[in-house]
Design a protein around this motif. Structure first.
Motif, PDB file in Angstrom:
ATOM      1  N   LEU A 242       0.850  -1.205   0.000  1.00 34.52           N
ATOM      2  CA  LEU A 242       0.000   0.000   0.000  1.00 34.52           C
ATOM      3  C   LEU A 242       0.874   1.239   0.000  1.00 34.52           C
ATOM      4  CD1 LEU A 242      -2.760  -1.125   2.540  1.00 34.52           C
ATOM      5  CD2 LEU A 242      -2.834  -1.224   0.042  1.00 34.52           C
ATOM      6  N   PRO A 243       0.422   2.313  -0.649  1.00 34.63           N
ATOM      7  CA  PRO A 243      -0.822   2.374  -1.428  1.00 34.63           C
ATOM      8  C   PRO A 243      -0.694   1.646  -2.763  1.00 34.63           C
ATOM      9  CG  PRO A 243       0.370   4.427  -1.623  1.00 34.63           C
ATOM     10  CD  PRO A 243       1.130   3.603  -0.611  1.00 34.63           C
TER      11      PRO A 243
ATOM     12  N   ILE B 181      -1.188   3.909  -8.840  1.00 35.69           N
ATOM     13  CA  ILE B 181      -2.270   4.648  -9.484  1.00 35.69           C
ATOM     14  C   ILE B 181      -2.740   3.978 -10.770  1.00 35.69           C
ATOM     15  CG2 ILE B 181      -0.693   6.168 -10.775  1.00 35.69           C
ATOM     16  CD1 ILE B 181      -2.788   8.408 -10.271  1.00 35.69           C
TER      17      ILE B 181
ATOM     18  N   ARG C 262      -5.192   1.415  -9.810  1.00 35.31           N
ATOM     19  CA  ARG C 262      -6.446   2.034  -9.361  1.00 35.31           C
ATOM     20  C   ARG C 262      -7.264   2.512 -10.561  1.00 35.31           C
ATOM     21  NH1 ARG C 262      -3.092   4.760  -5.539  1.00 35.31           N
ATOM     22  NH2 ARG C 262      -3.690   6.806  -6.377  1.00 35.31           N
TER      23      ARG C 262
ATOM     24  N   GLU D  20     -10.001   4.017  -5.257  1.00 33.42           N
ATOM     25  CA  GLU D  20      -9.342   5.183  -5.830  1.00 33.42           C
ATOM     26  C   GLU D  20      -8.513   6.009  -4.841  1.00 33.42           C
ATOM     27  OE1 GLU D  20      -9.264   5.333  -9.087  1.00 33.42           O
ATOM     28  OE2 GLU D  20     -10.490   3.512  -8.928  1.00 33.42           O
TER      29      GLU D  20
ATOM     30  N   PRO E  48      -5.521   6.477  -2.047  1.00 33.35           N
ATOM     31  CA  PRO E  48      -4.232   5.801  -1.778  1.00 33.35           C
ATOM     32  C   PRO E  48      -4.120   5.361  -0.322  1.00 33.35           C
ATOM     33  CG  PRO E  48      -3.897   8.171  -1.862  1.00 33.35           C
ATOM     34  CD  PRO E  48      -5.334   7.952  -2.181  1.00 33.35           C
ATOM     35  N   TRP E  49      -4.842   4.293   0.020  1.00 36.42           N
ATOM     36  CA  TRP E  49      -4.841   3.825   1.405  1.00 36.42           C
ATOM     37  C   TRP E  49      -3.473   3.252   1.778  1.00 36.42           C
ATOM     38  CZ3 TRP E  49      -8.931   5.594   3.701  1.00 36.42           C
ATOM     39  CH2 TRP E  49     -10.126   5.739   2.981  1.00 36.42           C
ATOM     40  N   THR E  50      -3.103   3.540   3.031  1.00 42.38           N
ATOM     41  CA  THR E  50      -1.856   2.966   3.556  1.00 42.38           C
ATOM     42  C   THR E  50      -2.135   1.923   4.635  1.00 42.38           C
ATOM     43  OG1 THR E  50      -1.704   4.767   5.176  1.00 42.38           O
ATOM     44  CG2 THR E  50      -0.543   5.044   3.067  1.00 42.38           C
TER      45      THR E  50
END
Length: 373
Positions: free
Chosen positions: A275-276, A279, A282, A341, A343-345
């Motif tokens: 993570l994230p 892109i 995503r 969508e 950018p989860w960590t």
């Protein structure tokens, strides 16, 4: 049959325009001049019937029969007045007299079939105490009435009422093939017959392999022929609601796609991605979700006929459950987009969003299946 007096002809024209009060005044004037005008008494009786006054209609029929006891139309008026006053169980002698007077007229046979059928069902219910009749019992009890209905059809192949009674008897007796044939004949005689049209449309819409979109279009076509049919309007609403319910499945699929991309529930065999999430991945997930909606909803909606599309909008304004369905789809899609969508960590929030999008929607998918919208 005697020629109509000009005043009676004028009254008949007014009756055809549903101006029954004016017709009644003319007929009363004519009968004051000539109380022996049988046709005037019969027309006056039907004016009373149209005014929901079967007692006065029966009195007019009796006056006509005093002048001519064997007048077929006066006998039919007497029978109509009696059945309007819940006299189906006592009307048979009058109808049999009408058949004796005019044995080649189909209407009296059709009415007699109806009366015999009703009386046999009532008598059986009283004798047995049965509240519901089996198809076998219904078939056995309907045989005499069915024979009379067939005779009415033989005498009047284009007589609509004979077909309606024959259909009612065949349908109750479980003879679906004959009932379908009679429906086809009814629609040939009267293409706008609301009941037959509703039955045939419902049969086509419920056939195996017919989806919600096809069913909605079938009902929309039928409504174009008979726009006053409440039955078909309700069925169109139900088919439209089934279309809207399908959007929730698309939203649920998008939630699952988003959860799979992030792998919200990692295991030893399938550990969570770093993570994230990049892109590019995503954006690819966004493309997949757009494809789901494009092929699952937008493309189908654009292919619907204008009448069905208008009913979708109308149902959303009128139907509480229709709005609930759409709101649930929007909520599930919002959760899917947030999962995919942003950018989860950390996986904790995507996991929460996954269940928040899935559980409320999935919990009601089966609960509201029989709702009309």
């Amino acid at each position: 049959m005697s020629t109509l007096h000009p005043t009676v002809e004028q009254a008949q024209a007014l009756m055809e325009l549903e101006r029954h009060d004016q017709a009644r005044e003319l007929l009363a004037r004519r009968l004051a001049e000539d109380p022996g005008d049988v046709r005037a008494w019969v027309k006056l009786g039907y004016c009373h019937l149209n005014a929901q006054d079967p007692g006065q209609a029966a009195a007019a029929a009796d006056e006509a029969l005093k002048v001519d006891p064997e007048d077929y139309l006066a006998l039919l008026l007497r029978a109509d007045a009696l059945v309007r006053d819940n006299g189906w169980l006592t009307v048979q002698p009058i109808l049999r007299e009408a058949i004796r007077v005019a044995p080649h007229e189909p209407h009296a046979y059709a009415m007699l079939a109806d009366a015999v059928w009703r009386e046999s069902l009532v008598r059986f219910a009283k004798e047995t105490g049965a509240r519901e009749l089996s198809t076998r019992d219904m078939d056995r009890l309907s045989r005499d009435a069915a024979d009379l209905a067939m005779e009415a059809l033989r005498l009047g192949p284009e007589h609509l009422y004979s077909h309606e009674i024959a259909h009612r008897i065949a349908s109750a007796a479980g003879n679906g093939t004959v009932a379908d044939q009679l429906d086809e004949a009814i629609l040939r005689i009267d293409p706008g017959h609301s009941e037959a049209l509703a039955r045939q449309t419902a049969k086509a819409a419920r056939a195996p392999g017919v989806g919600a979109a096809q069913a909605a279009e079938l009902y929309a076509d039928a409504l174009a022929t008979e726009p006053a049919s409440d039955t078909m309007r309700r069925q169109l609403d139900h088919a439209t609601y089934r279309l809207l319910r399908g959007t929730r499945w698309l939203a649920v699929l998008c939630v699952v796609l988003a959860g799979a991309m992030v792998n919200v529930f990692p295991s030893e065999d399938e550990p969570a991605p770093d993570l994230p999430v990049p892109i590019g991945q995503r954006l690819w997930c966004l493309v997949l979700m757009a494809a789901v909606w494009a092929f699952g909803a937008w493309r189908r909606y654009r292919r619907l006929r204008t009448g069905v599309r208008l009913n979708v909008r109308s149902l959303l304004r009128r139907g509480r459950w229709a709005r609930v369905v759409v709101v649930q789809a929007i909520w599930a899609m919002l959760c899917a987009l947030l999962i995919a969508e942003l950018p989860w960590t950390d996986l904790s929030i995507p996991q929460l969003l996954f269940w928040a999008g899935l559980i409320p929607t999935a919990a009601t998918i089966w609960f509201d299946r029989k709702k009309q919208g």
